[in-house]
Design an enzyme around this catalytic site. Structure first.
Site, short mmCIF file in Angstrom:
data_model
loop_
_atom_site.label_atom_id
_atom_site.label_comp_id
_atom_site.label_asym_id
_atom_site.label_seq_id
_atom_site.Cartn_x
_atom_site.Cartn_y
_atom_site.Cartn_z
N LYS A 25 1.58 -13.00 -0.21
CA LYS A 25 0.67 -12.72 0.93
C LYS A 25 -0.67 -13.37 0.67
O LYS A 25 -1.04 -13.68 -0.48
CB LYS A 25 0.48 -11.21 1.14
CG LYS A 25 -0.07 -10.42 -0.07
CD LYS A 25 -1.57 -10.41 -0.24
CE LYS A 25 -2.02 -9.53 -1.40
NZ LYS A 25 -3.39 -9.78 -1.86
N ASP A 151 -0.61 -2.36 -2.40
CA ASP A 151 -0.10 -3.43 -1.53
C ASP A 151 1.38 -3.30 -1.21
O ASP A 151 1.90 -4.03 -0.36
CB ASP A 151 -0.25 -4.79 -2.26
CG ASP A 151 -1.63 -5.37 -2.09
OD1 ASP A 151 -2.41 -4.85 -1.28
OD2 ASP A 151 -1.91 -6.38 -2.77
O1 C5P Z 1 -2.93 0.03 -6.31
P1 C5P Z 1 -2.92 -0.94 -7.42
O2 C5P Z 1 -2.16 -0.43 -8.63
O3 C5P Z 1 -2.47 -2.31 -7.02
O4 C5P Z 1 -4.43 -1.11 -7.87
C1 C5P Z 1 -4.78 -1.68 -9.09
C2 C5P Z 1 -6.23 -1.34 -9.39
O5 C5P Z 1 -7.08 -2.03 -8.48
C3 C5P Z 1 -6.60 0.12 -9.24
O6 C5P Z 1 -6.36 0.83 -10.43
C4 C5P Z 1 -8.08 0.04 -8.92
O7 C5P Z 1 -8.83 -0.19 -10.08
C5 C5P Z 1 -8.17 -1.23 -8.08
N1 C5P Z 1 -8.09 -0.96 -6.63
C6 C5P Z 1 -9.14 -0.34 -6.00
N2 C5P Z 1 -9.08 -0.10 -4.65
C7 C5P Z 1 -8.01 -0.50 -3.93
C8 C5P Z 1 -6.92 -1.14 -4.55
C9 C5P Z 1 -6.99 -1.37 -5.91
O8 C5P Z 1 -10.14 0.01 -6.63
N3 C5P Z 1 -7.98 -0.28 -2.61
#
Ligand code: C5P
Length: 307
Positions: A25, A151
């Site tokens: 994406k 995501d």
């Molecule tokens: O959700 P995901 O595991 O992909 O997110 C990885 C990291 O990215 C989270 O632990 C956080 O530190 C950051 N993040 C965030 N806000 C979001 C998505 C991700 O702070 N909306």
């Protein structure tokens, strides 16, 4: 065996094997609205599937869950996000012990730590197949997807999508007309937690956010990524890439997700090919791809039987 649309077959018996495309994406627009009590950030982002994809194959076989990939940069076994996805789905379905009965192989084409969602897309592809094999209700699949990563719910849908919350709340938008996409990546990745932490630190510097215009489809050059300024402060090379893509004629250019990849949108293939040639530089990798609409996405991401 079940027969999904488009004449493809998802086999469920022992030894059966399916292959599924896991498209990357780009974030056409990404606004960070603020940090939340749980450490995540509320965002408002427009995501778009592109044709560049990994290939994930799943084989039903006795024994513990196996996850393998030949590329060195990709975590194997339980440290891969597809493992987490399979484990969380297994647990959500109240199955006993550790997940078993499937071997998952990943052929990587999407660069890692690149802001292109490769790992999340792999995880969503696995959830889609295992959801059928293990008879998971769609609501369970969606809940598990949001737990695996912010995501991942987007990748269960794909296409052109508005995502809110921490990214897990998704609404399908009318498909974007086809654009050719030039991707450029420097020789390093950017970790998503680091990019958000930099944004927290820089907030007074980068200033308030504006919403994308309601007619954003006709004003692509107004699209923006709020994480970009903070990442570029630490990695100026990424800013150079965005500038370069604009100079060589991109209708819009920005960093995708938390970087390190940047994209440029072009109306014609010839324009994109020319731009890609001109944007090359030692240490930068480039790809030519394109946005994908619902029909092509269905062809790419529907599991195909390999037996
Ligand atoms: O959700 P995901 O595991 O992909 O997110 C990885 C990291 O990215 C989270 O632990 C956080 O530190 C950051 N993040 C965030 N806000 C979001 C998505 C991700 O702070 N909306």
């Amino acid at each position: 065996m079940t027969r999904p649309g488009r004449g493809r077959v998802v086999a469920t018996g022992p030894g059966s094997r399916v292959r599924v495309g896991a498209p990357a994406k780009i974030n056409l627009d990404l606004r960070v609205l603020g940090r939340r009590a749980d450490g995540y950030h509320d965002v408002r982002t427009i995501l778009q599937s592109v044709a560049l994809h990994d290939v994930v194959s799943l084989t039903a076989r006795p024994g513990p869950l196996l996850v393998w990939c030949r590329q060195d940069a990709v975590p194997r076994g339980s440290s891969n996000l597809v493992w987490t996805a399979a484990r969380l789905l297994w647990q959500a379905l109240d199955r006993e012990g550790q997940p078993r009965g499937v071997s998952i192989g990943i052929v990587k084409r999407v660069p890692v730590a690149a802001g292109l969602g490769g790992a999340s897309s792999n995880a969503a592809s696995v959830l889609r197949v295992l959801g059928r094999w293990w008879s998971a209700p769609p609501t369970t699949l969606r809940t598990v997807a949001a737990t695996v990563g912010s995501d991942v719910p987007f990748f269960l849908k794909g296409g052109t999508v508005l995502a809110t919350g921490r990214g897990e709340r998704t609404r399908t938008l009318p498909p974007l007309p086809r654009y050719w996409v030039v991707l450029a990546r420097p020789g390093f990745g950017v970790s998503t937690p680091a990019a958000y932490a930099w944004w927290d630190r820089d907030r007074p510097v980068v200033g308030p956010v504006a919403r994308p215009a309601a007619r954003w489809r006709h004003q692509l050059h107004h699209l923006a990524n709020d994480l970009e300024a903070s990442v570029v402060r630490r990695h100026p090379e990424i800013g150079e890439m965005v500038d370069r893509l604009r100079v060589v004629g991109a209708e819009a250019a920005a960093m995708t997700g938390s970087g390190s990849t940047v994209f440029g949108l072009f109306g014609t293939r010839a324009g994109a090919v020319r731009a890609r040639r001109r944007v090359r530089r030692r240490g930068w990798r480039t790809w030519l791809t394109r946005t994908v609409g619902p029909a092509e996405l269905a062809r790419l991401a529907t599991p195909a039987c390999m037996d």
